[in-house]
Scaffold this motif. Sequence first.
Motif, PDB file in Angstrom:
ATOM      1  N   LYS A   1      -2.948  -2.560  -2.070  1.00 32.21           N
ATOM      2  CA  LYS A   1      -3.406  -1.491  -1.172  1.00 32.21           C
ATOM      3  C   LYS A   1      -2.266  -0.520  -0.939  1.00 32.21           C
ATOM      4  CE  LYS A   1      -6.808  -4.121   1.379  1.00 32.21           C
ATOM      5  NZ  LYS A   1      -7.212  -4.622   2.700  1.00 32.21           N
ATOM      6  N   GLY A   2      -2.529   0.748  -1.178  1.00 37.41           N
ATOM      7  CA  GLY A   2      -1.537   1.783  -0.930  1.00 37.41           C
ATOM      8  C   GLY A   2      -1.804   2.456   0.400  1.00 37.41           C
ATOM      9  N   ASN A   3      -1.111   3.575   0.635  1.00 35.89           N
ATOM     10  CA  ASN A   3      -1.337   4.361   1.841  1.00 35.89           C
ATOM     11  C   ASN A   3      -2.594   5.185   1.657  1.00 35.89           C
ATOM     12  OD1 ASN A   3       1.003   3.308   2.834  1.00 35.89           O
ATOM     13  ND2 ASN A   3       2.259   5.076   2.316  1.00 35.89           N
ATOM     14  N   GLY A   4      -3.519   5.080   2.588  1.00 39.34           N
ATOM     15  CA  GLY A   4      -4.756   5.850   2.498  1.00 39.34           C
ATOM     16  C   GLY A   4      -5.651   5.301   1.396  1.00 39.34           C
ATOM     17  N   ASP A   5      -6.218   6.231   0.590  1.00 45.05           N
ATOM     18  CA  ASP A   5      -7.131   5.835  -0.483  1.00 45.05           C
ATOM     19  C   ASP A   5      -6.405   5.544  -1.787  1.00 45.05           C
ATOM     20  OD1 ASP A   5      -9.243   6.136   1.229  1.00 45.05           O
ATOM     21  OD2 ASP A   5      -9.674   8.202   0.611  1.00 45.05           O
ATOM     22  N   ARG A   6      -5.138   5.781  -1.806  1.00 42.95           N
ATOM     23  CA  ARG A   6      -4.372   5.625  -3.049  1.00 42.95           C
ATOM     24  C   ARG A   6      -4.111   4.151  -3.362  1.00 42.95           C
ATOM     25  NH1 ARG A   6       1.639   7.822  -4.217  1.00 42.95           N
ATOM     26  NH2 ARG A   6       1.557   7.591  -6.474  1.00 42.95           N
ATOM     27  N   GLU A   7      -4.460   3.739  -4.579  1.00 44.11           N
ATOM     28  CA  GLU A   7      -4.200   2.364  -5.004  1.00 44.11           C
ATOM     29  C   GLU A   7      -2.857   2.294  -5.710  1.00 44.11           C
ATOM     30  OE1 GLU A   7      -7.495   1.207  -7.431  1.00 44.11           O
ATOM     31  OE2 GLU A   7      -8.677   0.584  -5.709  1.00 44.11           O
ATOM     32  N   ARG A   8      -2.210   1.185  -5.544  1.00 46.35           N
ATOM     33  CA  ARG A   8      -0.940   0.935  -6.214  1.00 46.35           C
ATOM     34  C   ARG A   8      -1.101  -0.312  -7.069  1.00 46.35           C
ATOM     35  NH1 ARG A   8       3.157   4.312  -3.855  1.00 46.35           N
ATOM     36  NH2 ARG A   8       4.282   3.623  -5.689  1.00 46.35           N
TER      37      ARG A   8
ATOM     38  N   PHE B   1      -2.129 -11.732  -3.971  1.00 47.99           N
ATOM     39  CA  PHE B   1      -1.815 -10.325  -3.712  1.00 47.99           C
ATOM     40  C   PHE B   1      -3.007  -9.529  -3.197  1.00 47.99           C
ATOM     41  CE2 PHE B   1       1.673 -11.383  -6.607  1.00 47.99           C
ATOM     42  CZ  PHE B   1       2.739 -10.831  -5.920  1.00 47.99           C
ATOM     43  N   SER B   2      -4.214 -10.102  -3.263  1.00 48.49           N
ATOM     44  CA  SER B   2      -5.381  -9.339  -2.815  1.00 48.49           C
ATOM     45  C   SER B   2      -5.261  -9.055  -1.328  1.00 48.49           C
ATOM     46  CB  SER B   2      -6.678 -10.101  -3.114  1.00 48.49           C
ATOM     47  OG  SER B   2      -6.779 -11.217  -2.281  1.00 48.49           O
ATOM     48  N   GLY B   3      -5.454  -7.859  -0.967  1.00 47.13           N
ATOM     49  CA  GLY B   3      -5.344  -7.462   0.425  1.00 47.13           C
ATOM     50  C   GLY B   3      -3.922  -7.192   0.893  1.00 47.13           C
ATOM     51  N   MET B   4      -2.948  -7.425   0.028  1.00 36.77           N
ATOM     52  CA  MET B   4      -1.555  -7.190   0.423  1.00 36.77           C
ATOM     53  C   MET B   4      -1.235  -5.705   0.298  1.00 36.77           C
ATOM     54  SD  MET B   4       1.981  -8.932  -1.000  1.00 36.77           S
ATOM     55  CE  MET B   4       1.498 -10.588  -0.615  1.00 36.77           C
ATOM     56  N   GLN B   5      -0.552  -5.189   1.286  1.00 30.47           N
ATOM     57  CA  GLN B   5      -0.116  -3.794   1.261  1.00 30.47           C
ATOM     58  C   GLN B   5       1.012  -3.626   0.241  1.00 30.47           C
ATOM     59  OE1 GLN B   5      -1.246  -1.086   2.933  1.00 30.47           O
ATOM     60  NE2 GLN B   5      -2.865  -2.296   3.890  1.00 30.47           N
ATOM     61  N   TYR B   6       1.049  -2.476  -0.387  1.00 27.30           N
ATOM     62  CA  TYR B   6       2.088  -2.163  -1.365  1.00 27.30           C
ATOM     63  C   TYR B   6       3.477  -2.293  -0.726  1.00 27.30           C
ATOM     64  CZ  TYR B   6       5.006   0.657  -4.462  1.00 27.30           C
ATOM     65  OH  TYR B   6       6.012   1.096  -5.278  1.00 27.30           O
ATOM     66  N   ALA B   7       3.634  -1.761   0.480  1.00 23.30           N
ATOM     67  CA  ALA B   7       4.937  -1.800   1.151  1.00 23.30           C
ATOM     68  C   ALA B   7       5.372  -3.248   1.424  1.00 23.30           C
ATOM     69  CB  ALA B   7       4.875  -1.006   2.455  1.00 23.30           C
ATOM     70  N   SER B   8       4.421  -4.114   1.789  1.00 23.53           N
ATOM     71  CA  SER B   8       4.744  -5.519   2.040  1.00 23.53           C
ATOM     72  C   SER B   8       5.188  -6.219   0.757  1.00 23.53           C
ATOM     73  CB  SER B   8       3.530  -6.251   2.615  1.00 23.53           C
ATOM     74  OG  SER B   8       3.140  -5.678   3.828  1.00 23.53           O
ATOM     75  N   ALA B   9       4.490  -5.915  -0.337  1.00 25.01           N
ATOM     76  CA  ALA B   9       4.843  -6.525  -1.619  1.00 25.01           C
ATOM     77  C   ALA B   9       6.230  -6.071  -2.065  1.00 25.01           C
ATOM     78  CB  ALA B   9       3.799  -6.173  -2.670  1.00 25.01           C
ATOM     79  N   ARG B  10       6.531  -4.798  -1.835  1.00 21.90           N
ATOM     80  CA  ARG B  10       7.845  -4.265  -2.242  1.00 21.90           C
ATOM     81  C   ARG B  10       8.986  -4.900  -1.451  1.00 21.90           C
ATOM     82  NH1 ARG B  10       9.115  -1.334  -6.668  1.00 21.90           N
ATOM     83  NH2 ARG B  10      10.769  -0.356  -5.507  1.00 21.90           N
TER      84      ARG B  10
END
Length: 155
Positions: free
Chosen positions: A69-76, A110-119
């Motif tokens: 999940k990225g910020n807003g509608d953007r997928e990462r 990783f499903s449901g994990m925010q991009y920032a959290s994964a980074r």
Amino acid sequence: MMKMKTVLLVVVMGLLMSLLTAGLVVVGNAWMKSATEGGANPFATLFSKKEVPLVVGYVEQKNMMITLKGNGDRERYLMLDLAFVTHSEREAAQTELDMPKLKFLVVEMFSGMQYASARLMTVEEIRMQMMSRFQSAYAQHLPFQDVLIAKMVYQ
């Protein structure tokens, strides 16, 4: 006659004792030679348990794409190359057979994990979380020994 048997028995016993003494001298010399040269004791290794060399193999899973999940509608995206460590052909074959389940467990992690959290997670933290999920999914026995992250690319 009795005297002849006694003499013959003494001679045979003397020969046997001489052979035994000669054999012990040869063994003692070999032992002392190995001890002075710093080598392993050949007689101690004769009775020691032989170690079977550990065979290490890898079952690779390349280019595993995971949506974050990225910020807003953007997928990462996160792309992983994993290597499952095995110690026998049987483990490698079983890991290959279980690959769909293993992929599912990684994607589920990783499903449901925010991009920032994964980074923010380190490679070791991700590996430990994967191993924890694998161990809980395989209550009896994992088909592999460890998982290595060979490549990790964020997009």
